[in-house]
Design a protein around this motif. Structure first.
Motif, PDB file in Angstrom:
ATOM      1  N   TRP A   1       0.844  -1.191   0.000  1.00  0.00           N
ATOM      2  CA  TRP A   1       0.000   0.000   0.000  1.00  0.00           C
ATOM      3  C   TRP A   1       0.880   1.242   0.000  1.00  0.00           C
ATOM      4  O   TRP A   1       1.926   1.273   0.641  1.00  0.00           O
ATOM      5  CB  TRP A   1      -0.867   0.058   1.249  1.00  0.00           C
ATOM      6  CG  TRP A   1      -1.842  -1.049   1.420  1.00  0.00           C
ATOM      7  CD1 TRP A   1      -2.318  -1.889   0.461  1.00  0.00           C
ATOM      8  CD2 TRP A   1      -2.478  -1.431   2.635  1.00  0.00           C
ATOM      9  NE1 TRP A   1      -3.213  -2.767   1.009  1.00  0.00           N
ATOM     10  CE2 TRP A   1      -3.327  -2.512   2.346  1.00  0.00           C
ATOM     11  CE3 TRP A   1      -2.414  -0.970   3.937  1.00  0.00           C
ATOM     12  CZ2 TRP A   1      -4.109  -3.128   3.312  1.00  0.00           C
ATOM     13  CZ3 TRP A   1      -3.192  -1.586   4.900  1.00  0.00           C
ATOM     14  CH2 TRP A   1      -4.031  -2.649   4.581  1.00  0.00           C
TER      15      TRP A   1
ATOM     16  N   ASP B   1       0.895   5.550   0.870  1.00  0.00           N
ATOM     17  CA  ASP B   1       0.372   6.304   2.020  1.00  0.00           C
ATOM     18  C   ASP B   1      -1.132   6.546   1.923  1.00  0.00           C
ATOM     19  O   ASP B   1      -1.822   6.570   2.935  1.00  0.00           O
ATOM     20  CB  ASP B   1       1.105   7.642   2.164  1.00  0.00           C
ATOM     21  CG  ASP B   1       2.467   7.494   2.811  1.00  0.00           C
ATOM     22  OD1 ASP B   1       2.890   6.354   3.078  1.00  0.00           O
ATOM     23  OD2 ASP B   1       3.101   8.534   3.064  1.00  0.00           O
TER      24      ASP B   1
ATOM     25  N   CYS C   1      -2.855   3.444   3.144  1.00  0.00           N
ATOM     26  CA  CYS C   1      -2.686   3.356   4.606  1.00  0.00           C
ATOM     27  C   CYS C   1      -3.597   4.346   5.317  1.00  0.00           C
ATOM     28  O   CYS C   1      -4.178   4.033   6.356  1.00  0.00           O
ATOM     29  CB  CYS C   1      -1.229   3.593   4.988  1.00  0.00           C
ATOM     30  SG  CYS C   1      -0.149   2.250   4.494  1.00  0.00           S
TER      31      CYS C   1
ATOM     32  N   ARG D   1       3.867   0.782   7.168  1.00  0.00           N
ATOM     33  CA  ARG D   1       3.567   2.163   6.751  1.00  0.00           C
ATOM     34  C   ARG D   1       2.319   2.726   7.420  1.00  0.00           C
ATOM     35  O   ARG D   1       1.997   3.893   7.242  1.00  0.00           O
ATOM     36  CB  ARG D   1       3.446   2.224   5.242  1.00  0.00           C
ATOM     37  CG  ARG D   1       4.799   1.886   4.608  1.00  0.00           C
ATOM     38  CD  ARG D   1       4.775   1.965   3.149  1.00  0.00           C
ATOM     39  NE  ARG D   1       4.654   3.360   2.749  1.00  0.00           N
ATOM     40  CZ  ARG D   1       4.704   3.731   1.493  1.00  0.00           C
ATOM     41  NH1 ARG D   1       4.865   2.844   0.556  1.00  0.00           N
ATOM     42  NH2 ARG D   1       4.584   5.005   1.174  1.00  0.00           N
ATOM     43  N   MET D   2       1.616   1.912   8.214  1.00  0.00           N
ATOM     44  CA  MET D   2       0.428   2.404   8.919  1.00  0.00           C
ATOM     45  C   MET D   2       0.779   3.047  10.259  1.00  0.00           C
ATOM     46  O   MET D   2      -0.056   3.693  10.873  1.00  0.00           O
ATOM     47  CB  MET D   2      -0.583   1.279   9.119  1.00  0.00           C
ATOM     48  CG  MET D   2      -1.252   0.893   7.816  1.00  0.00           C
ATOM     49  SD  MET D   2      -2.590  -0.278   8.032  1.00  0.00           S
ATOM     50  CE  MET D   2      -3.762   0.668   8.977  1.00  0.00           C
TER      51      MET D   2
END
Length: 186
Positions: free
Chosen positions: A39, A41, A44, A144-145
Protein backbone atom coordinates in the motif's frame (compact mmCIF):
# COMPACT_ATOMS: atom_id res chain seq x y z
CA UNK A 1 -7.23 -11.01 1.35
CA UNK A 2 -6.63 -7.81 3.27
CA UNK A 3 -7.99 -8.44 6.73
CA UNK A 4 -7.31 -6.78 10.05
CA UNK A 5 -8.36 -8.46 13.25
CA UNK A 6 -9.18 -6.11 16.11
CA UNK A 7 -9.42 -7.59 19.59
CA UNK A 8 -10.99 -5.32 22.18
CA UNK A 9 -10.02 -6.86 25.49
CA UNK A 10 -12.92 -7.80 27.79
CA UNK A 11 -15.30 -7.11 24.90
CA UNK A 12 -15.09 -9.00 21.61
CA UNK A 13 -13.07 -9.77 18.51
CA UNK A 14 -13.92 -7.96 15.31
CA UNK A 15 -12.61 -8.02 11.73
CA UNK A 16 -12.18 -5.38 9.06
CA UNK A 17 -11.78 -6.37 5.43
CA UNK A 18 -10.14 -3.42 3.67
CA UNK A 19 -10.76 -4.73 0.14
CA UNK A 20 -14.17 -3.01 -0.30
CA UNK A 21 -12.81 0.24 1.18
CA UNK A 22 -9.81 0.29 -1.14
CA UNK A 23 -11.85 -0.81 -4.17
CA UNK A 24 -14.38 1.99 -3.58
CA UNK A 25 -11.55 4.54 -3.30
CA UNK A 26 -9.45 3.63 -6.32
CA UNK A 27 -11.00 6.43 -8.40
CA UNK A 28 -9.93 8.98 -5.74
CA UNK A 29 -6.23 8.25 -5.98
CA UNK A 30 -3.49 5.75 -6.60
CA UNK A 31 -3.54 2.94 -4.01
CA UNK A 32 -0.29 1.24 -4.98
CA UNK A 33 2.72 2.36 -6.95
CA UNK A 34 3.60 0.66 -10.25
CA UNK A 35 6.73 -1.02 -8.87
CA UNK A 36 5.50 -2.02 -5.40
CA UNK A 37 2.74 -4.32 -4.28
CA UNK A 38 2.57 -2.65 -0.85
CA UNK A 39 0.00 0.00 0.00
CA UNK A 40 1.10 3.56 -0.54
CA UNK A 41 0.37 6.30 2.02
CA UNK A 42 -3.09 6.95 0.55
CA UNK A 43 -4.11 3.30 1.07
CA UNK A 44 -2.69 3.36 4.61
CA UNK A 45 -4.63 6.53 5.31
CA UNK A 46 -7.86 4.88 4.10
CA UNK A 47 -7.21 1.73 6.14
CA UNK A 48 -6.38 3.75 9.27
CA UNK A 49 -9.52 5.84 8.82
CA UNK A 50 -11.65 2.66 8.65
CA UNK A 51 -9.85 1.28 11.69
CA UNK A 52 -10.38 4.52 13.59
CA UNK A 53 -14.08 4.56 12.68
CA UNK A 54 -14.39 1.01 14.04
CA UNK A 55 -12.53 1.86 17.27
CA UNK A 56 -14.64 4.98 17.88
CA UNK A 57 -17.49 2.60 18.76
CA UNK A 58 -15.58 1.68 21.93
CA UNK A 59 -13.49 4.85 22.29
CA UNK A 60 -15.73 7.81 21.29
CA UNK A 61 -13.08 10.41 22.26
CA UNK A 62 -10.99 9.47 19.21
CA UNK A 63 -10.77 12.47 16.88
CA UNK A 64 -13.03 12.11 13.84
CA UNK A 65 -10.59 13.94 11.58
CA UNK A 66 -8.19 11.25 10.32
CA UNK A 67 -5.76 13.70 8.75
CA UNK A 68 -5.87 16.42 11.40
CA UNK A 69 -2.36 17.88 11.56
CA UNK A 70 -1.18 16.04 8.45
CA UNK A 71 -0.44 17.13 4.91
CA UNK A 72 -0.12 15.18 1.69
CA UNK A 73 2.00 15.83 -1.36
CA UNK A 74 3.19 13.91 -4.38
CA UNK A 75 6.91 13.15 -4.30
CA UNK A 76 9.17 11.50 -6.83
CA UNK A 77 10.78 8.56 -5.03
CA UNK A 78 12.79 5.48 -5.93
CA UNK A 79 10.94 2.46 -7.27
CA UNK A 80 9.43 0.01 -4.80
CA UNK A 81 10.08 -3.59 -3.84
CA UNK A 82 9.19 -4.94 -7.26
CA UNK A 83 11.84 -2.68 -8.81
CA UNK A 84 14.32 -3.88 -6.18
CA UNK A 85 13.59 -7.54 -6.98
CA UNK A 86 14.27 -6.82 -10.66
CA UNK A 87 17.46 -4.88 -9.88
CA UNK A 88 15.94 -1.61 -11.14
CA UNK A 89 15.75 0.37 -7.88
CA UNK A 90 18.37 2.87 -8.97
CA UNK A 91 17.02 3.19 -12.50
CA UNK A 92 13.32 3.71 -11.88
CA UNK A 93 11.48 6.36 -9.88
CA UNK A 94 7.79 7.18 -9.58
CA UNK A 95 5.37 9.71 -8.13
CA UNK A 96 3.92 8.61 -4.78
CA UNK A 97 1.50 10.31 -2.38
CA UNK A 98 3.33 11.03 0.87
CA UNK A 99 1.61 12.05 4.11
CA UNK A 100 3.58 13.84 6.80
CA UNK A 101 2.90 15.73 10.01
CA UNK A 102 2.51 19.48 9.51
CA UNK A 103 4.30 20.32 12.73
CA UNK A 104 5.99 18.54 15.60
CA UNK A 105 5.02 20.03 18.94
CA UNK A 106 7.55 18.97 21.60
CA UNK A 107 4.99 19.69 24.34
CA UNK A 108 2.49 17.23 22.83
CA UNK A 109 4.86 14.49 21.78
CA UNK A 110 4.07 12.52 18.65
CA UNK A 111 7.56 11.11 18.52
CA UNK A 112 8.57 7.52 18.94
CA UNK A 113 10.11 7.23 22.37
CA UNK A 114 11.60 3.84 21.60
CA UNK A 115 12.75 2.30 18.34
CA UNK A 116 14.40 -1.00 17.75
CA UNK A 117 14.50 -1.30 13.96
CA UNK A 118 16.47 -4.54 14.10
CA UNK A 119 13.64 -6.29 15.96
CA UNK A 120 10.89 -4.28 14.25
CA UNK A 121 9.55 -2.71 17.48
CA UNK A 122 8.33 0.90 17.65
CA UNK A 123 6.63 2.61 20.59
CA UNK A 124 4.89 5.98 20.54
CA UNK A 125 2.97 8.01 23.12
CA UNK A 126 0.57 10.87 22.42
CA UNK A 127 -0.41 11.62 26.04
CA UNK A 128 -4.15 11.38 25.45
CA UNK A 129 -5.60 9.14 28.17
CA UNK A 130 -8.99 9.09 26.41
CA UNK A 131 -7.44 7.20 23.50
CA UNK A 132 -6.75 3.45 23.69
CA UNK A 133 -3.39 1.78 24.16
CA UNK A 134 -2.87 -0.16 20.92
CA UNK A 135 -0.62 -3.16 20.28
CA UNK A 136 -0.30 -3.46 16.48
CA UNK A 137 1.21 -6.66 15.08
CA UNK A 138 2.01 -6.50 11.40
CA UNK A 139 3.92 -7.65 8.38
CA UNK A 140 5.43 -5.37 5.73
CA UNK A 141 1.99 -3.92 4.87
CA UNK A 142 1.44 -2.65 8.41
CA UNK A 143 4.80 -0.92 8.63
CA UNK A 144 3.57 2.16 6.75
CA UNK A 145 0.43 2.40 8.92
CA UNK A 146 2.41 3.41 12.02
CA UNK A 147 2.14 7.20 11.59
CA UNK A 148 -1.60 6.97 10.98
CA UNK A 149 -2.61 4.50 13.72
CA UNK A 150 -0.38 6.08 16.37
CA UNK A 151 -2.33 9.35 16.02
CA UNK A 152 -5.43 7.83 17.64
CA UNK A 153 -3.70 5.88 20.40
CA UNK A 154 -2.59 6.99 23.85
CA UNK A 155 0.30 4.55 23.66
CA UNK A 156 1.02 2.45 20.60
CA UNK A 157 3.42 -0.42 20.14
CA UNK A 158 4.11 -1.71 16.63
CA UNK A 159 5.80 -5.09 16.26
CA UNK A 160 6.72 -6.75 13.00
CA UNK A 161 5.91 -10.36 13.85
CA UNK A 162 3.73 -13.08 12.37
CA UNK A 163 1.88 -14.09 15.53
CA UNK A 164 0.63 -12.89 18.88
CA UNK A 165 3.06 -13.47 21.73
CA UNK A 166 1.54 -13.60 25.19
CA UNK A 167 4.65 -11.93 26.67
CA UNK A 168 4.12 -8.80 24.52
CA UNK A 169 0.47 -8.55 25.53
CA UNK A 170 1.32 -9.01 29.22
CA UNK A 171 4.14 -6.46 29.04
CA UNK A 172 2.26 -3.74 27.13
CA UNK A 173 -1.27 -4.40 28.53
CA UNK A 174 -3.10 -2.90 25.53
CA UNK A 175 -6.75 -1.91 25.36
CA UNK A 176 -6.73 -2.97 21.72
CA UNK A 177 -4.77 -5.65 19.89
CA UNK A 178 -4.60 -5.27 16.11
CA UNK A 179 -3.20 -8.00 13.92
CA UNK A 180 -2.65 -6.83 10.35
CA UNK A 181 -2.77 -9.76 7.92
CA UNK A 182 -2.28 -9.29 4.18
CA UNK A 183 -2.20 -12.01 1.55
CA UNK A 184 -0.13 -10.69 -1.35
CA UNK A 185 -1.41 -13.28 -3.81
CA UNK A 186 -5.02 -12.12 -3.96
Amino acid sequence: AIIVQVAIFAAQVDFIDFRPILTASKEKGQLFTPTDFHWNDFSCYLAAKALKDKLRHWFPAINTEPDHGMKTEMKKLAGGELAERLGLEGLYSEEKPVYSEIHIDPENSHHYFFRNKKDGIFLKKTDNDDYPDILFLHDSFGERMRPFVSRFANRSMFIWQPRIRKSNVELFKPDVLIENIVDELC
